[in-house]
Scaffold this motif. Structure first.
Motif, short mmCIF file in Angstrom:
data_model
loop_
_atom_site.label_atom_id
_atom_site.label_comp_id
_atom_site.label_asym_id
_atom_site.label_seq_id
_atom_site.Cartn_x
_atom_site.Cartn_y
_atom_site.Cartn_z
N ILE A 6 0.83 -1.20 0.00
CA ILE A 6 0.00 0.00 0.00
C ILE A 6 0.87 1.25 0.00
CG2 ILE A 6 -1.70 1.33 1.32
CD1 ILE A 6 -2.91 -1.27 2.24
N LEU A 7 1.95 1.22 0.79
CA LEU A 7 2.88 2.35 0.82
C LEU A 7 3.52 2.56 -0.55
CD1 LEU A 7 4.68 1.83 4.25
CD2 LEU A 7 2.99 3.57 3.68
N ALA A 8 3.88 1.46 -1.22
CA ALA A 8 4.49 1.57 -2.54
C ALA A 8 3.50 2.14 -3.55
CB ALA A 8 4.98 0.19 -3.00
N ALA A 11 3.14 5.84 -2.92
CA ALA A 11 4.32 6.57 -3.40
C ALA A 11 4.28 6.73 -4.91
CB ALA A 11 5.59 5.83 -2.98
N ALA A 12 3.85 5.65 -5.60
CA ALA A 12 3.74 5.72 -7.07
C ALA A 12 2.67 6.72 -7.48
CB ALA A 12 3.43 4.34 -7.63
N GLU A 13 1.53 6.71 -6.79
CA GLU A 13 0.46 7.65 -7.11
C GLU A 13 0.90 9.08 -6.86
OE1 GLU A 13 -2.67 6.31 -4.61
OE2 GLU A 13 -3.36 4.74 -6.00
N PHE A 14 1.67 9.30 -5.78
CA PHE A 14 2.17 10.63 -5.47
C PHE A 14 3.09 11.14 -6.57
CE2 PHE A 14 5.54 13.27 -3.59
CZ PHE A 14 4.79 14.28 -3.02
N GLU A 15 3.97 10.25 -7.07
CA GLU A 15 4.90 10.67 -8.11
C GLU A 15 4.17 10.96 -9.42
OE1 GLU A 15 9.17 9.40 -10.12
OE2 GLU A 15 8.37 8.30 -8.39
N VAL A 16 3.22 10.11 -9.78
CA VAL A 16 2.46 10.34 -11.01
C VAL A 16 1.69 11.65 -10.93
CG1 VAL A 16 0.53 9.50 -12.40
CG2 VAL A 16 2.26 7.90 -11.60
N ALA A 114 -3.06 17.54 -5.46
CA ALA A 114 -3.90 16.66 -6.27
C ALA A 114 -4.65 15.64 -5.42
CB ALA A 114 -3.04 15.94 -7.30
N GLY A 115 -4.32 15.56 -4.13
CA GLY A 115 -4.87 14.49 -3.30
C GLY A 115 -6.18 14.81 -2.61
#
Length: 206
Positions: A6-8, A11-16, A114-115
């Motif tokens: 879930i953390l990964a 992190a991927a969603e944050f970068e995108v 964006a969150g």
């Protein structure tokens, strides 16, 4: 404890989201509908983010000078990591710039990057006023039926509702609220826009 997958994923969603925000910033396409009045909230955090960016650039240069010339592979790795970190910070800054609060035909939108995208219909708004309050802790907080969206430990706008409204929060959570406190750089202008759109009678506290 949050599971590693879930953390990964987060992190991927944050970068995108950061890359998308950077694209909007470069193309000058803020996330606001036609006719919406947009209000920034990044003022208090602008100076700290700029400092972080400057320190990141200094760190990249310093590490490049410190690594011996024979270790070219290490210099390349450190350069890539340094640039990547600086881009992440730029993406965070772009996120809060291109996702402003808006007062439009469908209602009030309170954002944080964006969150977070809190939507309040105009028929649910009972009052709005400019009130500066200090609050420590996380950016998004729910205290009873009050939602706080804090920027640099402060909120400057208070919106009260005439009925409970269920809103979407970060991390897929929801909350039922009757009051919303958040920061806007132009708090007076946003309060005026809310009152004009929601047909709210001004009060003396504003």
């Amino acid at each position: 404890m949050t599971p590693l997958p879930i953390l990964a994923r987060r992190a991927a969603e944050f970068e995108v989201a950061g890359w998308r925000s950077l694209a909007r910033w470069v193309l000058r396409r803020p996330d606001a509908g036609p006719g919406d009045a947009a209000f920034a909230y990044h003022g208090p955090m602008l100076a700290p983010i700029v400092v972080i960016l400057v320190l990141s650039v200094i760190e990249v240069v310093a590490l490049d000078l410190m690594v011996p010339w024979p270790w070219q592979w290490l210099r390349v790795v450190l350069l890539i990591l340094g640039v990547w970190g600086a881009v992440l910070v730029l993406g965070m800054l772009a996120g809060v710039i291109v996702h402003p609060h808006t007062a439009g035909s469908s209602g009030l939108r309170v954002r944080y990057g964006a969150g977070l995208d809190v939507r309040i219909p105009w028929d649910a708004v009972a009052g709005a006023r400019r009130v500066r309050r200090s609050r420590d802790g996380r950016t998004v907080q729910v205290d009873g039926a009050t939602l706080h969206v804090v920027v640099s430990n402060q909120t400057t706008v208070e919106v009260t509702l005439n009925r409970p409204v269920t809103v979407a929060l970060t991390g897929g959570r929801t909350a039922e609220i009757t009051e919303l406190r958040f920061h806007a750089d132009d708090a007076a202008g946003l309060v005026a826009a809310i009152r004009a759109r929601a047909d709210v009678i001004p009060d003396r506290a504003a």
